[in-house]
Design an enzyme around this catalytic site. Structure first.
Site, PDB file in Angstrom:
ATOM      1  CG  ASP A  66     -24.822 -23.252 -23.114  1.00 24.18           C
ATOM      2  OD1 ASP A  66     -24.142 -22.230 -22.939  1.00 24.18           O
ATOM      3  OD2 ASP A  66     -24.426 -24.387 -22.812  1.00 24.18           O
ATOM      4  CB  THR A  85     -19.911 -24.809 -23.877  1.00 21.97           C
ATOM      5  OG1 THR A  85     -19.216 -23.582 -24.061  1.00 21.97           O
ATOM      6  CG2 THR A  85     -18.918 -25.933 -23.665  1.00 21.97           C
ATOM      7  CG  PHE A 103      -6.460 -15.795 -21.307  1.00 23.56           C
ATOM      8  CD1 PHE A 103      -6.067 -15.390 -22.573  1.00 23.56           C
ATOM      9  CD2 PHE A 103      -7.796 -15.641 -20.952  1.00 23.56           C
ATOM     10  CE1 PHE A 103      -6.982 -14.853 -23.465  1.00 23.56           C
ATOM     11  CE2 PHE A 103      -8.714 -15.108 -21.831  1.00 23.56           C
ATOM     12  CZ  PHE A 103      -8.299 -14.704 -23.090  1.00 23.56           C
ATOM     13  CB  THR A 117      -6.668 -17.290 -34.858  1.00 24.36           C
ATOM     14  OG1 THR A 117      -7.363 -16.119 -34.390  1.00 24.36           O
ATOM     15  CG2 THR A 117      -7.264 -17.737 -36.171  1.00 24.36           C
ATOM     16  N   GLY A 164     -21.158 -18.404 -21.325  1.00 23.05           N
ATOM     17  CA  GLY A 164     -20.212 -17.915 -20.327  1.00 23.05           C
ATOM     18  C   GLY A 164     -18.805 -17.833 -20.868  1.00 23.05           C
ATOM     19  CG  ASP A 165     -16.059 -19.949 -24.055  1.00 23.52           C
ATOM     20  OD1 ASP A 165     -15.014 -19.455 -23.597  1.00 23.52           O
ATOM     21  OD2 ASP A 165     -16.125 -21.081 -24.554  1.00 23.52           O
ATOM     22  NE  ARG A 209     -15.120 -14.507 -20.027  1.00 19.35           N
ATOM     23  CZ  ARG A 209     -14.513 -15.588 -19.605  1.00 19.35           C
ATOM     24  NH1 ARG A 209     -15.138 -16.440 -18.801  1.00 19.35           N
ATOM     25  NH2 ARG A 209     -13.294 -15.881 -19.984  1.00 19.35           N
ATOM     26  CE  LYS A 263     -25.533 -18.990 -20.151  1.00 20.71           C
ATOM     27  NZ  LYS A 263     -25.176 -20.400 -20.365  1.00 20.71           N
ATOM     28  CG  ASP A 307     -27.258 -23.902 -20.100  1.00 25.45           C
ATOM     29  OD1 ASP A 307     -26.809 -22.752 -20.161  1.00 25.45           O
ATOM     30  OD2 ASP A 307     -26.674 -24.888 -20.596  1.00 25.45           O
TER      31      ASP A 307
END
Length: 1134
Positions: free
Chosen positions: A454, A456, A620, A674, A754-755, A835, A841, A865
């Site tokens: 993972d 995060t 977003f 950034t 998942g980011d 994602r 996973k 997880d």
């Protein structure tokens, strides 16, 4: 990427086509469809321009079908057929309940049309009834234990009885008892954890008021009150909140692994009710879709029937409160729609399985080979007898007689060894806090090829720190932030009088259109002022003030007086990046002090509070990769459109510049995330025109999202570029050297997160998962088979590059090109999947296990997880900020990611090497005594008489040799420092050379040689003392085993020397106290050992001569091998 790999999706003339809808296939004849399947993957894009939809109807993926014949049946096909039959029978007897959509009335559980599952958490493998049968099944499904059971049961048949019952049953009962006790302890711990979770109390709203209810007693239709920092017990629709803005934040780290907080909005109809009790005075219900896996979407409707006209309100993911999340702000009231097994968290969690190590499977195969050899040997003995008399009974007796070939002590020694390895791991001071929760698979740590991690909280600390601000001509870092602070103080000192005059008389703010200002070069102070102001306004962050004991009145009063206490303020947002930006603006003097759905307030360095009215927010999305906000400043009436986003999305929106691309690349190489910030000033007429078009687009029935996006894009033109920001997600301690160590050890690392794609790519670079010499191939989003076909073509042309792919694209590729995609991806040095849902996973782990047959390890720290950890061959959990759910579900628990290096390279190596040596030595110990038995029986006219009886049989594998043999768990071929310095040594372990058929056959030949030498030597040298052959051969056997242990040891430990001495002492003492067991079976019944005989020098030198003859050649061979063909680790040691 291996251009030679063909990418044909299906077989020629596939018979699976009729399974699909005939309507979709009507446009193709059978020949056309087969030709389409055989199109090479190197075709051009034109071939897919007009026929994209046709690929939806084609067969999904090529299956590797093996020919099914007698060989297939004997090599495992029978097991597959039996499993299929059992599954079919189970599906027939226990039909799975079909999940359906439902209508749930507010506060009326009795109105539910169907029975729904209990809201109880259950992680236990067994219950009171199934515990004993379940544990016995798990033990006896292995050939080794089943064999021991059959042999032990055979001793109840008088004609097959050989020796004493306790010699067969005592070891078997001991093994089963130890296993049952261990499983019982684990089950009790699981039961206690479940009981604690199910017993948590919540308040339920009823007509008579609030009542206390246990988590396990909550039903669909209940209205539950959840306080701040309390776990949400079931999937609910968000009805009301104590927050006046009608929204709240929840923490979802145990569901999706993201520690950023999510904003949830209450149902408007119920939030507007005057009091909580009014929820029972209205007649309303929620229509919810059937339970699904997807945690990021929801479709439903809220209907109020007692109003005229009826109120209909659509519900989406923002109106939901999923189970296992935690309320972060305020108190919420929710309507329960899913419970127990139907909640999103349970649907995304796979059930725990009993994991079996690869070494255990290899030993299981070797025991089958030994059993075959045992049957062949028994058959040869009967054949040499000439099949006279009851030869079938004699065959069975010989099989039992040679049963020591497969020693039951193998299972005991290995289990005790695993326990010793677990103890050593937990006592290692270099990896403090490590816990071994599954002590049956420590050897797996030394056989890993794939590590799935993972991001995060595992690789990163999930703590964002603002590092860089770039204005085009000047750049500011962490050491020059004080300059920005002074510029902000200076800029607001200059503009303070203007807003003060504007609001002095209470006059309405100016709403006149702003004329286009002439383009003049702005000063550094004004540019910094604009940049910091934009960062402070363009976000979704909400400041929250921690009030005293539970009442929000103090907070509201404070806000009314504009007396904001910096010490009690915390920021809540759905993205940690945004929190980092707002904290940074606070540090340089511009502080966000208040925000609601309609406005936000900033405090300047001088203490003045500026109010901005929020006109529009554009959130977003993963498609737009940017977010925007339109605000009107209350003091001046100026309307400004601010926008920030990824450089790839903003580059075409902002005005021409010559520095953005270069600086974005520089920051990315530093591992910074950034964001490009820009703005556009709007006149009142411009905004009113936009608002009318935007409102009209939002009311559109068809293509609403496209029309809304088109209107917003009309505003996103020629924005003024303000600045470029760089934020660092701090990595865990020593992540970079740990990943490098694992890569040098030959372990391929896949990052599953998942980011967002940009974030995942950034962390892959900063953590050095991607080395400087490697390229990154970003797999373009695909939604059809044709697109996947073309993108795989592009991917195949790349060499030595890291693959970055999103979960949606991965799902499409696996649907149509599973085998080809995995084959290509496995050749990459690293893979990043972004994602990913928790279920995806686990599917990726399963996919690697099926297609590569290599051992996999999954490591994570969040509840999302758990499925991945349980699916992997070896699961590692990290105790972190996301709780202990992953740690508790894992096989091994560590406190920091850097500990995994030592866990694998040192402890994994030792566990595997020691278990391999221990297993083979125990088998050698059984084979050598069986070889002696075979020689003895052949000399005595092939009689099925045991050579050693009673206590000698048990004592041989316990008292006399157990301690020296078991001391092999202390052996090590490489020092820990050397293993960490040269992680390349780990690569040899994955090849399984320490325990293979080659090494097994070597031990077989050694056993046959030594058994023959010992038995024939005893018969030849002691021909005149024939009655003492048992004592003579047994003494030589014990000495030989002790010398063989010394030969096997590579690093001596003082406990090894002690074990050798104690075993020899025990044997010498037994010669005096157990001399009645040293007769030659029933032939010399009543014969006792002649003590004066064994004290003579003749006895001593002859026993030593036999022992030397059996061991000296092996010592010579080992010396020559070490000298002329030393192993790699010995070269490093020297």
């Amino acid at each position: 990427m291996a251009d030679s790999i063909p990418l044909y999706p299906v077989r020629k003339n596939s018979k699976r086509i009729p399974l699909y809808h005939s309507a979709k296939l009507s446009r193709y004849s059978e020949d056309d469809s087969s030709n389409l399947d055989e199109m090479p993957l190197m075709m051009s894009e034109e071939g897919f321009e007009n026929e994209e939809s046709d690929y939806q109807a084609l067969p999904r993926t090529r299956l590797n079908r093996r020919p099914r014949g007698p060989g297939w049946f004997l090599m495992g096909g029978w097991r597959m057929l039996c499993g299929s039959c059992c599954d079919c029978l189970a599906r027939t007897c226990w039909r799975k309940k079909e999940l359906k959509a439902r209508s749930v009335w507010l506060g009326c559980p009795e109105k539910c049309e169907e029975k729904h599952p209990r809201n109880a958490i259950k992680n236990q493998k067994y219950n009171f009834i199934t515990f004993v049968p379940g544990v016995l099944y798990q033990q006896f499904k292995f050939f080794l234990n089943l064999y021991f059971l059959v042999v032990a049961l055979s001793q109840f048949v008088p004609s097959m009885s050989i020796g004493y019952l306790y010699t067969y049953w005592a070891p078997l009962v001991f093994v089963l008892s130890v296993t049952m006790v261990r499983e019982a302890v684990d089950e009790v711990r699981r039961f206690q954890r479940d009981k604690e979770m199910n017993g948590q109390l919540y308040e339920k709203l009823t007509v008579r008021g609030k009542v206390q209810v246990k988590s396990s007693d909550i039903q669909v239709g209940d209205m539950i009150i959840v306080e701040k920092n309390q776990r949400i017990p079931a999937d609910m629709i968000f009805l009301r909140t104590s927050e006046k803005n009608g929204s709240c934040f929840i923490r979802t780290d145990q569901l999706d692994g993201e520690t950023d907080w999510k904003l949830k909005i209450a149902v408007v109809c119920t939030q507007r009710l005057a009091a909580v009790g009014d929820l029972f005075s209205i007649r309303a219900f929620v229509h919810a879709q059937k339970p699904q896996l997807d945690i990021h979407s929801f479709e439903g409707n809220f209907t109020r029937e007692d109003s005229d006209p009826q109120i209909h309100e659509s519900l989406n993911i923002e109106n939901t409160l999923w189970a296992s999340t935690v309320v972060a702000s305020g108190t919420v009231i929710g309507l329960v729609i899913y419970t127990g097994k139907e909640t999103r968290s349970v649907l995304n969690t796979s059930s725990a399985k009993n994991k079996v190590g690869l070494l255990d499977l290899e030993l299981n195969r070797l025991t089958k080979a030994l059993f075959l050899a045992q049957v062949v040997l028994a058959f040869v003995m009967v054949a040499l007898q000439g099949f006279v008399g009851q030869w079938l009974r004699n065959l069975c007796r010989f099989i039992v007689l040679f049963s020591s070939i497969i020693p039951i002590s193998l299972r005991v020694n290995l289990d005790m060894g695993k326990t010793a390895y677990a103890w050593m791991i937990m006592k290692d001071e270099n990896i403090p806090g490590t816990v071994v929760r599954t002590s049956t698979i420590p050897e797996e740590l030394g056989r890993l090829v794939y590590l799935l991690t993972d991001k995060t909280g595992t690789l990163t600390q999930n703590e964002m720190i603002f590092k860089r601000l770039h204005l085009g001509t000047v750049s500011y870092g962490t050491d020059t932030m004080d300059e920005i602070q002074s510029h902000i103080i200076q800029s607001y000192a200059q503009v303070v009088p203007q807003p003060a005059n504007g609001v002095a008389g209470g006059a309405a703010p100016s709403r006149k259109p702003t004329a286009a200002a002439p383009k003049v070069r702005k000063s550094v102070v004004s540019r910094i002022h604009e940049a910091v102001k934009a960062i402070a306004l363009c976000h979704n962050v909400t400041p929250v003030y921690e009030a005293g004991a539970g009442d929000g009145g103090e907070t509201e009063a404070a806000e009314a007086e504009q007396d904001f206490n910096d010490h009690s303020r915390t920021y809540q947002a759905s993205s940690p990046d945004e929190v980092a930006l707002v904290r940074w603006t606070d540090s340089v003097g511009l502080t966000l002090v208040h925000r609601d759905l309609a406005s936000l307030q900033l405090r300047t360095p001088s203490g003045q509070v500026l109010t901005f009215h929020i006109l529009q927010i554009f959130p977003f999305t993963s498609e737009s990769k940017r977010m925007g906000i339109i605000v009107r400043e209350e003091a001046t009436g100026d309307i400004t459109f601010y926008m920030k986003g990824a450089d790839v999305a903003m580059a075409t929106i902002v005005q021409y510049n010559d520095w953005l691309d270069e600086e974005c690349g520089n920051m990315a190489r530093e591992g910074l995330r950034t964001l490009v910030v820009a703005k556009k000033s709007l006149s009142e007429e411009q905004y009113q025109d936009f608002e009318s078009r935007y409102s009209q687009a939002k009311l559109s029935v068809h293509d609403r999202s496209l029309k809304v996006a088109a209107v917003v894009e009309s505003l996103e033109r020629e924005l003024e570029l303000l600045c470029l920001t760089g934020v660092e997600d701090q990595l865990q301690a020593d992540v970079r050297p740990t990943l490098e160590l694992l890569r040098n050890a030959g372990i391929k690392i896949w990052m599953l997160t998942g980011d967002k794609l940009e974030t995942a790519t950034c962390i892959a670079k900063s953590s050095h998962l991607v080395s400087r010499s490697q390229d990154i191939h970003v797999f373009k989003p695909v939604s059809s088979r044709g697109e996947a076909h073309l993108e795989l073509n592009a991917f195949r042309r790349k060499h030595d590059c890291v693959l970055v792919i999103s979960g949606d694209s991965l799902e499409v590729c696996l649907r149509y090109y599973e085998h080809e995609f995995v084959e290509l991806a496995c050749q990459c040095p690293a893979v990043v999947c972004c994602r990913c849902s928790p279920t995806q996973k686990a599917q990726i782990v399963t996919l690697l296990k099926q297609h590569t047959s290599n051992r996999t390890c999954a490591i994570g720290d969040g509840g999302n997880d758990v499925s991945m950890i349980q699916a992997a061959d070896c699961g590692i959990g990290i105790e972190g900020k996301e709780g202990k759910q992953a740690s508790l579900a894992a096989d091994f628990s560590i406190t920091q990611f850097k500990h995994i290096g030592r866990l694998l390279v040192v402890h994994g190596r030792n566990s595997y090497k020691r278990s391999a040596a221990l297993g083979q030595f125990v088998m050698h110990r059984g084979m050598i005594i069986s070889a002696m038995q075979a020689v003895f029986s052949s000399i005595f006219y092939f009689a099925s008489i045991p050579l050693y009886q009673g206590f000698l049989t048990v004592g041989y594998s316990t008292l006399y040799t157990m301690f020296p043999v078991f001391s092999l768990v202390l052996d090590q071929d490489v020092q820990p420092e050397m293993a960490l310095l040269y992680p390349e040594l780990y690569k040899d372990l994955t090849k399984g050379r320490s325990l293979s058929f080659k090494t097994f056959l070597i031990w077989v030949f050694i056993s046959i040689y030594q058994g023959g030498v010992l038995m024939y030597g005893a018969l030849v040298l002691f021909e005149s003392e024939f009655l003492h052959v048992v004592a003579i051969s047994f003494t030589a056997l014990i000495l030989t085993e002790l010398l063989m242990v010394a030969l096997t040891v590579r690093t001596w430990h003082w406990l090894m020397v002690l074990a050798q001495g104690l075993s020899l002492l025990f044997y010498v003492c037994s010669l005096f106290f157990l001399n009645e067991y040293f007769g030659i079976g029933r032939i010399s019944l009543g014969a006792f050992l002649d003590l004066p005989f064994i004290t003579t020098w003749v006895f001593v030198w002859k026993v030593l001569a036999i022992t030397l003859l059996s061991c000296l050649p092996l010592y010579i061979i080992k010396y020559l091998k070490r000298k002329f063909s030393p192993p790699s680790y010995s070269k490093l040691s020297s």
